[in-house]
Design a protein around this motif. Structure first.
Motif, PDB file in Angstrom:
ATOM      1  N   GLY A  54       0.827  -1.207   0.080  1.00 17.43           N
ATOM      2  CA  GLY A  54       0.067   0.006   0.065  1.00 17.43           C
ATOM      3  C   GLY A  54       0.897   1.449  -0.118  1.00 17.43           C
ATOM      4  O   GLY A  54       0.519   2.140  -0.637  1.00 17.43           O
ATOM      5  N   GLY A  55       1.853   1.363   0.659  1.00 16.74           N
ATOM      6  CA  GLY A  55       2.614   2.366   0.797  1.00 16.74           C
ATOM      7  C   GLY A  55       3.624   2.526  -0.444  1.00 16.74           C
ATOM      8  O   GLY A  55       3.743   3.573  -1.009  1.00 16.74           O
ATOM      9  N   GLU A  56       3.883   1.513  -1.114  1.00 18.62           N
ATOM     10  CA  GLU A  56       4.563   1.543  -2.526  1.00 18.62           C
ATOM     11  C   GLU A  56       3.922   2.177  -3.546  1.00 18.62           C
ATOM     12  O   GLU A  56       3.837   2.936  -4.565  1.00 18.62           O
ATOM     13  CB  GLU A  56       5.114   0.135  -3.001  1.00 18.62           C
ATOM     14  CG  GLU A  56       6.203  -0.376  -2.232  1.00 18.62           C
ATOM     15  CD  GLU A  56       6.606  -1.763  -2.445  1.00 18.62           C
ATOM     16  OE1 GLU A  56       6.161  -2.524  -3.365  1.00 18.62           O
ATOM     17  OE2 GLU A  56       7.336  -2.443  -1.764  1.00 18.62           O
ATOM     18  N   ILE A  57       2.340   1.969  -3.644  1.00 19.54           N
ATOM     19  CA  ILE A  57       1.243   2.342  -4.577  1.00 19.54           C
ATOM     20  C   ILE A  57       1.109   3.654  -4.050  1.00 19.54           C
ATOM     21  O   ILE A  57       1.080   4.539  -5.252  1.00 19.54           O
ATOM     22  CB  ILE A  57      -0.200   1.545  -4.496  1.00 19.54           C
ATOM     23  CG1 ILE A  57       0.165   0.032  -4.954  1.00 19.54           C
ATOM     24  CG2 ILE A  57      -1.076   2.239  -5.263  1.00 19.54           C
ATOM     25  CD1 ILE A  57      -0.987  -1.024  -4.602  1.00 19.54           C
ATOM     26  N   LEU A  58       1.044   4.211  -2.877  1.00 21.04           N
ATOM     27  CA  LEU A  58       0.907   5.710  -2.610  1.00 21.04           C
ATOM     28  C   LEU A  58       2.187   6.372  -3.156  1.00 21.04           C
ATOM     29  O   LEU A  58       1.972   7.280  -3.512  1.00 21.04           O
ATOM     30  CB  LEU A  58       0.576   5.816  -1.298  1.00 21.04           C
ATOM     31  CG  LEU A  58       0.406   7.124  -0.672  1.00 21.04           C
ATOM     32  CD1 LEU A  58      -0.996   7.789  -1.280  1.00 21.04           C
ATOM     33  CD2 LEU A  58       0.248   7.236   0.727  1.00 21.04           C
ATOM     34  N   LEU A  59       3.264   6.029  -2.914  1.00 16.34           N
ATOM     35  CA  LEU A  59       4.585   6.454  -3.582  1.00 16.34           C
ATOM     36  C   LEU A  59       4.426   6.617  -4.933  1.00 16.34           C
ATOM     37  O   LEU A  59       4.905   7.807  -5.291  1.00 16.34           O
ATOM     38  CB  LEU A  59       5.728   5.857  -2.823  1.00 16.34           C
ATOM     39  CG  LEU A  59       7.175   6.349  -3.197  1.00 16.34           C
ATOM     40  CD1 LEU A  59       7.242   7.917  -2.463  1.00 16.34           C
ATOM     41  CD2 LEU A  59       8.211   5.391  -2.449  1.00 16.34           C
ATOM     42  N   LYS A  60       4.011   5.704  -5.642  1.00 16.47           N
ATOM     43  CA  LYS A  60       4.103   5.709  -7.036  1.00 16.47           C
ATOM     44  C   LYS A  60       3.140   6.867  -7.513  1.00 16.47           C
ATOM     45  O   LYS A  60       3.122   7.539  -8.254  1.00 16.47           O
ATOM     46  CB  LYS A  60       3.794   4.302  -7.702  1.00 16.47           C
ATOM     47  CG  LYS A  60       4.798   3.385  -7.446  1.00 16.47           C
ATOM     48  CD  LYS A  60       4.564   2.028  -7.998  1.00 16.47           C
ATOM     49  CE  LYS A  60       5.442   1.237  -7.904  1.00 16.47           C
ATOM     50  NZ  LYS A  60       5.008  -0.370  -8.164  1.00 16.47           N
ATOM     51  N   ILE A  61       1.739   6.805  -6.891  1.00 12.33           N
ATOM     52  CA  ILE A  61       0.956   7.904  -7.140  1.00 12.33           C
ATOM     53  C   ILE A  61       1.360   9.202  -7.020  1.00 12.33           C
ATOM     54  O   ILE A  61       1.087  10.131  -7.992  1.00 12.33           O
ATOM     55  CB  ILE A  61      -0.537   7.516  -6.382  1.00 12.33           C
ATOM     56  CG1 ILE A  61      -1.094   6.227  -6.821  1.00 12.33           C
ATOM     57  CG2 ILE A  61      -1.409   8.814  -6.551  1.00 12.33           C
ATOM     58  CD1 ILE A  61      -2.403   5.886  -5.897  1.00 12.33           C
ATOM     59  N   LEU A  62       2.003   9.501  -5.882  1.00 13.27           N
ATOM     60  CA  LEU A  62       2.631  10.879  -5.667  1.00 13.27           C
ATOM     61  C   LEU A  62       3.750  11.266  -6.764  1.00 13.27           C
ATOM     62  O   LEU A  62       3.720  12.141  -7.091  1.00 13.27           O
ATOM     63  CB  LEU A  62       2.944  10.693  -4.184  1.00 13.27           C
ATOM     64  CG  LEU A  62       3.658  12.043  -3.627  1.00 13.27           C
ATOM     65  CD1 LEU A  62       2.981  13.236  -3.584  1.00 13.27           C
ATOM     66  CD2 LEU A  62       4.770  11.841  -2.171  1.00 13.27           C
ATOM     67  N   GLY A  63       4.524  10.236  -6.880  1.00 11.45           N
ATOM     68  CA  GLY A  63       5.355  10.376  -8.035  1.00 11.45           C
ATOM     69  C   GLY A  63       5.007  10.841  -9.318  1.00 11.45           C
ATOM     70  O   GLY A  63       5.396  11.826  -9.916  1.00 11.45           O
ATOM     71  N   ILE A  64       3.731  10.275  -9.719  1.00  7.35           N
ATOM     72  CA  ILE A  64       3.136  10.778 -10.980  1.00  7.35           C
ATOM     73  C   ILE A  64       2.662  12.039 -10.875  1.00  7.35           C
ATOM     74  O   ILE A  64       2.647  12.806 -11.825  1.00  7.35           O
ATOM     75  CB  ILE A  64       2.039   9.543 -11.184  1.00  7.35           C
ATOM     76  CG1 ILE A  64       2.733   8.131 -11.806  1.00  7.35           C
ATOM     77  CG2 ILE A  64       1.015   9.993 -12.129  1.00  7.35           C
ATOM     78  CD1 ILE A  64       1.870   6.797 -11.865  1.00  7.35           C
ATOM     79  N   GLY A  65       1.957  12.229  -9.670  1.00  4.13           N
ATOM     80  CA  GLY A  65       1.557  13.621  -9.602  1.00  4.13           C
ATOM     81  C   GLY A  65       2.502  14.833  -9.468  1.00  4.13           C
ATOM     82  O   GLY A  65       2.448  15.754 -10.145  1.00  4.13           O
ATOM     83  N   VAL A  66       3.711  14.561  -8.957  1.00  2.54           N
ATOM     84  CA  VAL A  66       4.758  15.624  -9.060  1.00  2.54           C
ATOM     85  C   VAL A  66       5.357  15.455 -10.567  1.00  2.54           C
ATOM     86  O   VAL A  66       5.534  16.618 -11.104  1.00  2.54           O
ATOM     87  CB  VAL A  66       5.919  14.873  -8.169  1.00  2.54           C
ATOM     88  CG1 VAL A  66       7.229  15.603  -8.361  1.00  2.54           C
ATOM     89  CG2 VAL A  66       5.421  15.165  -6.644  1.00  2.54           C
ATOM     90  N   LEU A  67       5.443  14.434 -11.117  1.00  3.00           N
ATOM     91  CA  LEU A  67       5.951  14.443 -12.613  1.00  3.00           C
ATOM     92  C   LEU A  67       4.868  15.196 -13.553  1.00  3.00           C
ATOM     93  O   LEU A  67       5.295  16.077 -14.407  1.00  3.00           O
ATOM     94  CB  LEU A  67       5.892  12.829 -13.201  1.00  3.00           C
ATOM     95  CG  LEU A  67       6.146  12.757 -14.625  1.00  3.00           C
ATOM     96  CD1 LEU A  67       7.573  13.379 -14.910  1.00  3.00           C
ATOM     97  CD2 LEU A  67       6.154  11.424 -15.103  1.00  3.00           C
ATOM     98  N   PHE A  68       3.540  15.167 -13.259  1.00  8.62           N
ATOM     99  CA  PHE A  68       2.610  15.775 -14.013  1.00  8.62           C
ATOM    100  C   PHE A  68       2.760  17.278 -13.448  1.00  8.62           C
ATOM    101  O   PHE A  68       2.764  18.271 -14.505  1.00  8.62           O
ATOM    102  CB  PHE A  68       1.115  15.426 -13.534  1.00  8.62           C
ATOM    103  CG  PHE A  68       0.779  14.328 -14.497  1.00  8.62           C
ATOM    104  CD1 PHE A  68       0.913  14.181 -15.980  1.00  8.62           C
ATOM    105  CD2 PHE A  68       0.479  13.136 -14.173  1.00  8.62           C
ATOM    106  CE1 PHE A  68       0.701  13.191 -16.849  1.00  8.62           C
ATOM    107  CE2 PHE A  68      -0.126  11.978 -14.854  1.00  8.62           C
ATOM    108  CZ  PHE A  68       0.092  11.985 -16.153  1.00  8.62           C
TER     109      PHE A  68
END
Length: 78
Positions: A54-68
């Protein structure tokens, strides 16, 4: 999430199951083997693999948001 009870004094452990089942096994073992007292070395363990995922998924979502956000900033400032 799977849970397991372990008594380090008796070297007893349950199979992985629900938290309720592990707590029931702990109570039954304490009553049967230790006269209802708490052994000096026992653990009730939850399998944390699901929490890590769950933490890994949240980190990936956060990374995608920062990228956008970065891409948006770049396109606005070029």
């Amino acid at each position: 999430m799977p849970w397991q009870y372990q008594c380090g004094v008796c070297r007893v452990q349950t199979e992985w199951g629900s938290r309720e089942a592990a707590e029931d096994a702990r109570s039954a073992h304490r009553a049967r083997a230790h006269g209802g007292l708490i052994p000096t070395d026992e653990t009730l363990t939850g399998d944390t693999d699901e929490e890590k995922q769950g933490g890994e998924i949240l980190l990936k979502i956060l990374g995608i948001g920062v990228l956008f956000g970065v891409l948006k900033w770049i396109t606005e400032h070029l």
